[in-house]
Design an enzyme around this catalytic site. Structure first.
Site, PDB file in Angstrom:
ATOM      1  N   CYS A   2       0.830  -1.193   0.000  1.00  0.00           N
ATOM      2  CA  CYS A   2       0.000   0.000   0.000  1.00  0.00           C
ATOM      3  C   CYS A   2       0.869   1.248   0.000  1.00  0.00           C
ATOM      4  CB  CYS A   2      -0.957   0.073   1.191  1.00  0.00           C
ATOM      5  SG  CYS A   2      -2.071  -1.310   1.283  1.00  0.00           S
ATOM      6  N   ARG A  27       3.839  -0.153  -4.835  1.00  0.00           N
ATOM      7  CA  ARG A  27       3.614  -0.691  -3.495  1.00  0.00           C
ATOM      8  C   ARG A  27       2.312  -1.497  -3.393  1.00  0.00           C
ATOM      9  NH1 ARG A  27       6.865   1.919   0.289  1.00  0.00           N
ATOM     10  NH2 ARG A  27       5.476   1.219   1.938  1.00  0.00           N
ATOM     11  N   TRP A  76      -2.762  -2.819  -1.650  1.00  0.00           N
ATOM     12  CA  TRP A  76      -2.381  -4.220  -1.808  1.00  0.00           C
ATOM     13  C   TRP A  76      -3.198  -4.947  -0.740  1.00  0.00           C
ATOM     14  CZ3 TRP A  76      -0.131  -8.182   1.113  1.00  0.00           C
ATOM     15  CH2 TRP A  76       0.353  -9.276   0.361  1.00  0.00           C
ATOM     16  N   ASN A 100      -1.677   2.052   5.838  1.00  0.00           N
ATOM     17  CA  ASN A 100      -0.748   1.036   5.325  1.00  0.00           C
ATOM     18  C   ASN A 100      -0.301   0.208   6.526  1.00  0.00           C
ATOM     19  OD1 ASN A 100       1.346  -0.428   4.131  1.00  0.00           O
ATOM     20  ND2 ASN A 100       2.794   1.250   4.313  1.00  0.00           N
ATOM     21  N   GLY A 101      -0.581  -1.092   6.485  1.00  0.00           N
ATOM     22  CA  GLY A 101      -0.199  -1.955   7.607  1.00  0.00           C
ATOM     23  C   GLY A 101      -1.313  -2.935   7.910  1.00  0.00           C
ATOM     24  N   GLU A 480      18.181 -16.962  -7.127  1.00  0.00           N
ATOM     25  CA  GLU A 480      17.736 -15.638  -7.561  1.00  0.00           C
ATOM     26  C   GLU A 480      17.108 -15.709  -8.966  1.00  0.00           C
ATOM     27  OE1 GLU A 480      16.984 -13.049  -6.315  1.00  0.00           O
ATOM     28  OE2 GLU A 480      16.985 -11.582  -7.930  1.00  0.00           O
ATOM     29  N   LYS A 484      13.144 -14.656  -9.799  1.00  0.00           N
ATOM     30  CA  LYS A 484      12.913 -13.600 -10.798  1.00  0.00           C
ATOM     31  C   LYS A 484      11.946 -14.092 -11.868  1.00  0.00           C
ATOM     32  CE  LYS A 484      14.139 -10.900  -9.544  1.00  0.00           C
ATOM     33  NZ  LYS A 484      14.777 -10.265  -8.438  1.00  0.00           N
ATOM     34  N   GLU A 487       8.299 -14.668 -10.335  1.00  0.00           N
ATOM     35  CA  GLU A 487       7.478 -13.527  -9.931  1.00  0.00           C
ATOM     36  C   GLU A 487       6.940 -12.731 -11.100  1.00  0.00           C
ATOM     37  OE1 GLU A 487       9.331 -10.520  -7.405  1.00  0.00           O
ATOM     38  OE2 GLU A 487      11.232 -10.772  -8.416  1.00  0.00           O
ATOM     39  N   HIS A 503      18.309 -37.299  -6.482  1.00  0.00           N
ATOM     40  CA  HIS A 503      17.761 -37.878  -5.246  1.00  0.00           C
ATOM     41  C   HIS A 503      16.243 -37.701  -5.186  1.00  0.00           C
ATOM     42  CE1 HIS A 503      21.723 -38.829  -3.737  1.00  0.00           C
ATOM     43  NE2 HIS A 503      22.112 -37.633  -4.170  1.00  0.00           N
ATOM     44  N   LYS A 602       6.011  -4.118  -3.905  1.00  0.00           N
ATOM     45  CA  LYS A 602       7.449  -3.917  -3.784  1.00  0.00           C
ATOM     46  C   LYS A 602       7.946  -4.042  -2.343  1.00  0.00           C
ATOM     47  CE  LYS A 602      11.458  -2.593  -5.399  1.00  0.00           C
ATOM     48  NZ  LYS A 602      12.198  -3.629  -6.124  1.00  0.00           N
TER      49      LYS A 602
HETATM   50  C1  AGP Z   1      12.547  -9.299  -5.496  1.00  0.00           C
HETATM   51  O1  AGP Z   1      12.460  -9.434  -6.852  1.00  0.00           O
HETATM   52  C2  AGP Z   1      11.363  -9.461  -4.739  1.00  0.00           C
HETATM   53  N1  AGP Z   1      10.330  -8.678  -5.251  1.00  0.00           N
HETATM   54  C3  AGP Z   1      11.424  -9.616  -3.240  1.00  0.00           C
HETATM   55  O2  AGP Z   1      11.879 -10.906  -3.029  1.00  0.00           O
HETATM   56  C4  AGP Z   1      12.255  -8.647  -2.374  1.00  0.00           C
HETATM   57  O3  AGP Z   1      13.609  -8.788  -2.632  1.00  0.00           O
HETATM   58  C5  AGP Z   1      11.947  -8.932  -0.888  1.00  0.00           C
HETATM   59  O4  AGP Z   1      10.600  -8.658  -0.650  1.00  0.00           O
HETATM   60  C6  AGP Z   1      12.817  -8.151   0.060  1.00  0.00           C
HETATM   61  O5  AGP Z   1      12.621  -6.775  -0.058  1.00  0.00           O
HETATM   62  P1  AGP Z   1      13.630  -5.758   0.594  1.00  0.00           P
HETATM   63  O6  AGP Z   1      14.935  -5.912  -0.099  1.00  0.00           O
HETATM   64  O7  AGP Z   1      13.021  -4.408   0.352  1.00  0.00           O
HETATM   65  O8  AGP Z   1      13.730  -6.094   2.046  1.00  0.00           O
END
Ligand code: AGP
Length: 607
Positions: A2, A27, A76, A100-101, A480, A484, A487, A503, A602
């Site tokens: 949010c 956000r 969100w 937000n929260g 990683e 990527k 998501e 395994h 984000k």
């Molecule tokens: C990354 O592509 C993600 N969207 C997500 O994993 C992100 O890295 C994670 O939420 C941590 O966020 P931060 O670095 O702001 O703590």
């Protein structure tokens, strides 16, 4: 999660709010709304969908309204589905707010309010907060907010308007972020600095549990004892263009291209006489000599940067390093003492679980260092030491440049650690530093590999499942690559240590299942090749990424990407670019909104 914004001043508030919401949209983007004063009443416009849908509604329904004070929210969803009713702002009685929260005890508060005859119209915890504040309101907003927050449990950032106080916005936060600034054209408060950039580069973080009162001329901050508090001003050198797409189709692509600059800004100031130098960061060498253990804790991509960092720290210092997912670390009763250093890594500096892990470490007497991109964020402020990364604003939900600079910060940390402990000679430390510096050039070169990667992305257009395999550093990096891809392209993928596949998981490798194999490490190269042959002989389509000197038999793979000449220990910087491109072009070929993947946001400020 949010984005919230409040503005009061002399400008067209609807414009300030909707433009601000566009900046904050990363956000959360399932619904949006604004509320503003029109004479002595408050009008609200809410809309399911993206901020652009809200903008249309504002144009259609309120083109004539002239207002200079209001609040806005992009959501969100947590409590209550995606709907116009559940979107913010929420009004109850004299109170209109955005939140937000998460208010954790909202159910019991709702029951109390129901017993008094009050019924919410939405399913949100935020409306309950509006009801609680209204219930506490007897004509004095500060008193009402103070009394109400005493009843709330959870995390919140609120901007609140009281019908009786036109032109005034109140704000308070606990856990969730709020930054504010005062300009000649009014005062503005938001979840993130990117929404303020157009108006000022100077700002302050609203201290937790303090009430801000915004008027056209001023922002007054008072603590819970009603004493006025002067905020600490901060400055960013980001410009407005850094938070714009600047001709790229997506922020993600722009941010991929910003990596050489981000690396330069992160490494450059810490390279003094070719040695790693943390004097400007105020990190003393005594920190390194005092610790016998390191725990890295973070979430998502930031945690993956920790996995690569572990490798470098352990190999240079022989100090044990563990990497924990922050949401797990918090609840596993970790063994902590004053000789343990907890490194938290976070782009936003606001991730709720990472922040909670940091707090737990502090409570248990451990030393804390954070690697953070956003200046003045909660994690940065609460850590004993901060190593800021200088990636500039990262807007795309998928983290790219923040990841590579986190790697750089981890490597700088490892080099200084080993040097300070006398484990690395001056000459060797300088060699490492030069290699790190050289990655900037290599990353620059790799940006032109997009044409090579595009066909791979296209090939993945119809893919449902995919595997990443690697060993050692490549395994850390593959984690990683997998997140990527998942998501933004919604392709299901799993990452496996290449030796582990047989395994169990190799049963899933059948004809045409794509396997992205990372084989950049000479010490395990031969083993990797054997593992690739194993999947190949079961029909896998192999996309192979190797270092420059690898001799690859054409029968081994369908696509081969060869990195430019790099020291094995530094290949994650190069291979990361390829993996980012694969994810990006796969998502583009599937016609997806790369910057705003479904269900994500984000900055994850809820636990
Ligand atoms: C990354 O592509 C993600 N969207 C997500 O994993 C992100 O890295 C994670 O939420 C941590 O966020 P931060 O670095 O702001 O703590």
């Amino acid at each position: 999660m949010c984005g919230i914004i409040g503005y009061t001043g002399i400008l067209d508030a609807k414009k300030v709010l909707t433009e601000g919401l566009q900046e904050l949209e990363y956000r959360g983007y399932d619904s949006a709304g604004i509320a503003y004063f029109m004479d002595n009443t408050i009008k609200t416009i809410k809309q399911e969908g993206k901020v652009s849908c809200l903008c249309e509604s504002v144009k259609e329904t309120a083109a004539e309204d002239v207002t200079t004070c209001g609040i806005g929210h992009t959501r969100w969803a947590t409590h209550g589905g995606v709907s116009t009713t559940n979107s913010h702002p929420h009004t109850f009685g004299k109170v209109t707010l955005i939140h937000n929260g998460i208010i954790e005890n909202y159910k019991s508060l709702e029951e109390e309010l129901q017993q008094k005859g009050m019924e919410p119209v939405s399913q949100t915890d935020s409306e309950i907060a509006a009801m609680v504040i209204n219930d506490c309101y007897e004509g004095n907003p500060v008193k009402a907010i103070k009394a109400a927050v005493a009843k709330l449990e959870g995390a919140y950032a609120f901007c609140i308007m009281f019908e009786d106080f036109p032109g005034v916005i109140y704000a308070i936060r606990a856990g969730s972020p709020l930054v504010a600034t005062h300009t000649e054209k009014g005062t503005i408060i938001a979840s993130d600095m990117v929404a303020l950039l157009k108006y000022s580069k100077n700002y302050f973080v609203l201290p937790e549990h303090h009430i801000a009162r915004l008027t056209v001329d001023d922002i007054t901050i008072t603590n819970m004892e009603h004493q006025v508090v002067e905020p600490k001003m901060l400055h960013v050198n980001w410009d407005v263009a850094s938070a714009r797409k600047g001709g790229y189709d997506y922020f993600m692509l722009k941010e991929i291209h910003e990596q050489p600059e981000a690396l330069k800004n992160t490494i450059g100031p810490r390279m003094v006489n070719d040695l790693p130098d943390f004097s400007e960061d105020h990190i003393p060498d005594s920190l390194f000599t005092d610790i016998n253990r390191v725990i890295i804790t973070a979430c998502g991509t930031a945690m993956h940067a920790g996995l690569v960092g572990k490798n470098m720290i352990e190999s240079l210092t022989r100090i044990p390093v563990t990497v924990d997912i922050a949401s797990e670390f918090r609840y596993q009763n970790p063994i902590l003492d004053k000789h343990t250093l907890i490194i938290t890594i976070s782009q936003s500096g606001e991730t709720a679980d990472t922040l909670a892990a940091l707090r737990l470490a502090k409570e248990n007497g451990s030393k804390t260092l954070s690697i953070v991109n956003v200046k003045g964020s909660s994690i940065a402020r609460e850590s004993d030491y901060v190593l800021y990364t200088h990636a500039g604003p990262e807007i795309a939900v998928a983290s790219t440049k923040a990841y590579t600079v986190q790697l750089a910060a981890m490597y700088l940390f490892a080099f200084r650690f080993a040097y300070a402990k006398g484990l690395l000679s001056e000459e060797d430390t300088k060699k490492y530093m030069r290699k790190l510096e050289n990655t900037i050039q290599t990353v620059e070169e790799l940006l032109s590999y997009d044409e090579e990667v595009k066909p791979i992305g296209k090939k993945l257009k119809k893919t449902k499942d995919l595997f990443f395999i690697g060993r050692g550093l490549d395994y850390a990096l593959a984690s990683e690559g997998s997140i990527k891809l998942k998501e933004i392209s919604y392709i299901h993928s799993e990452v496996y240590a290449a030796g582990e596949l047989k395994h169990g998981t190799i049963s899933l490798i059948t004809d045409n299942v794509p396997v992205i194999a990372l084989a950049t490490q000479a010490n395990v190269y031969a083993k990797m090749i054997s593992n690739i042959r194993e999947v190949r002989s079961r029909g896998a389509k192999v996309i192979l990424i190797t270092n420059a000197d690898a001799h690859v038999d054409a029968s081994l793979c369908d696509y081969h990407i060869m990195l430019p000449e790099m020291d094995d220990a530094f290949t994650p910087f190069g291979a990361a670019i390829i993996l980012q491109y694969i994810a990006y072009y796969a998502a583009v070929s599937r016609g997806l909104n790369v910057d705003q993947p479904r269900n994500l946001a984000k900055s994850v400020t809820v636990e």
